[in-house]
Design a protein around this motif. Sequence first.
Motif, PDB file in Angstrom:
ATOM      1  N   SER A 185      -7.656  37.873  37.636  1.00 16.96           N
ATOM      2  CA  SER A 185      -6.538  37.037  38.083  1.00 16.96           C
ATOM      3  C   SER A 185      -6.336  35.878  37.109  1.00 16.96           C
ATOM      4  O   SER A 185      -7.155  35.646  36.217  1.00 16.96           O
ATOM      5  N   TRP A 232     -13.132  31.248  49.677  1.00 14.87           N
ATOM      6  CA  TRP A 232     -12.157  32.105  49.004  1.00 14.87           C
ATOM      7  C   TRP A 232     -11.396  32.920  50.038  1.00 14.87           C
ATOM      8  O   TRP A 232     -11.856  33.125  51.163  1.00 14.87           O
ATOM      9  N   ALA A 271      -3.445  42.984  44.744  1.00 13.03           N
ATOM     10  CA  ALA A 271      -4.173  41.922  45.428  1.00 13.03           C
ATOM     11  C   ALA A 271      -3.252  40.704  45.415  1.00 13.03           C
ATOM     12  O   ALA A 271      -2.589  40.434  44.411  1.00 13.03           O
ATOM     13  N   SER A 272      -3.179  39.992  46.517  1.00 15.73           N
ATOM     14  CA  SER A 272      -2.284  38.837  46.606  1.00 15.73           C
ATOM     15  C   SER A 272      -2.947  37.714  47.400  1.00 15.73           C
ATOM     16  O   SER A 272      -4.082  37.853  47.850  1.00 15.73           O
ATOM     17  N   ARG A 273      -2.224  36.627  47.539  1.00 22.73           N
ATOM     18  CA  ARG A 273      -2.655  35.448  48.309  1.00 22.73           C
ATOM     19  C   ARG A 273      -4.077  35.005  47.951  1.00 22.73           C
ATOM     20  O   ARG A 273      -4.875  34.693  48.826  1.00 22.73           O
ATOM     21  N   MET A 274      -4.363  34.991  46.656  1.00 19.74           N
ATOM     22  CA  MET A 274      -5.688  34.562  46.197  1.00 19.74           C
ATOM     23  C   MET A 274      -5.769  33.041  46.228  1.00 19.74           C
ATOM     24  O   MET A 274      -4.881  32.361  45.721  1.00 19.74           O
ATOM     25  N   TYR A 317      -8.302  36.355  49.788  1.00 25.95           N
ATOM     26  CA  TYR A 317      -7.331  37.185  49.080  1.00 25.95           C
ATOM     27  C   TYR A 317      -6.831  38.225  50.077  1.00 25.95           C
ATOM     28  O   TYR A 317      -7.401  38.377  51.160  1.00 25.95           O
ATOM     29  N   ASN A 332      -4.328  28.250  43.990  1.00 27.64           N
ATOM     30  CA  ASN A 332      -3.821  29.591  44.323  1.00 27.64           C
ATOM     31  C   ASN A 332      -3.478  30.332  43.045  1.00 27.64           C
ATOM     32  O   ASN A 332      -3.112  29.707  42.050  1.00 27.64           O
ATOM     33  N   PHE A 345     -10.601  35.572  40.083  1.00 28.05           N
ATOM     34  CA  PHE A 345     -10.993  36.758  40.829  1.00 28.05           C
ATOM     35  C   PHE A 345     -10.975  37.951  39.880  1.00 28.05           C
ATOM     36  O   PHE A 345     -10.227  37.970  38.895  1.00 28.05           O
TER      37      PHE A 345
END
Length: 126
Positions: free
Chosen positions: A37, A58, A116-119, A60, A22, A102
């Motif tokens: 990222s 993947w 952008a989150s939760r990658m 995100y 993550n 990313f």
Amino acid sequence: MSMLCAAGAALGAAAGGSWVANAPGVPVPVSERAVRSAELLPPPGAAVEGRRVASVHWQYALPPAVRAHAWLCLAERCVALPGARGTSTAFAGAAADSGFHFRFAAAPGAPQGVRASRMQVIVNYQ
């Protein structure tokens, strides 16, 4: 008996596995420049040396109704992502101990201050 042990060892060597990583959120710039990222790497102790990527899942998250261009990259080799989650075999054959990242760039008309989150990547290997 030794034949069975040898066959079992060969099957174990060919067995696949997966690792999960993550990355923290990143701001998505409104400019033409993409943001990268943090690198997503196999966890310490993962037995991936000499293994090869089979597929990569993947995901995100972006705020609702926000459009952005997104790519998943291995070194400088990037694949455009068609959505916020999916699976790709584009990196098949790459070393399974490689790091992914990313990249994001805002689509025209996107608001400022978007993150952008939760990658996450799940790398399946053989």
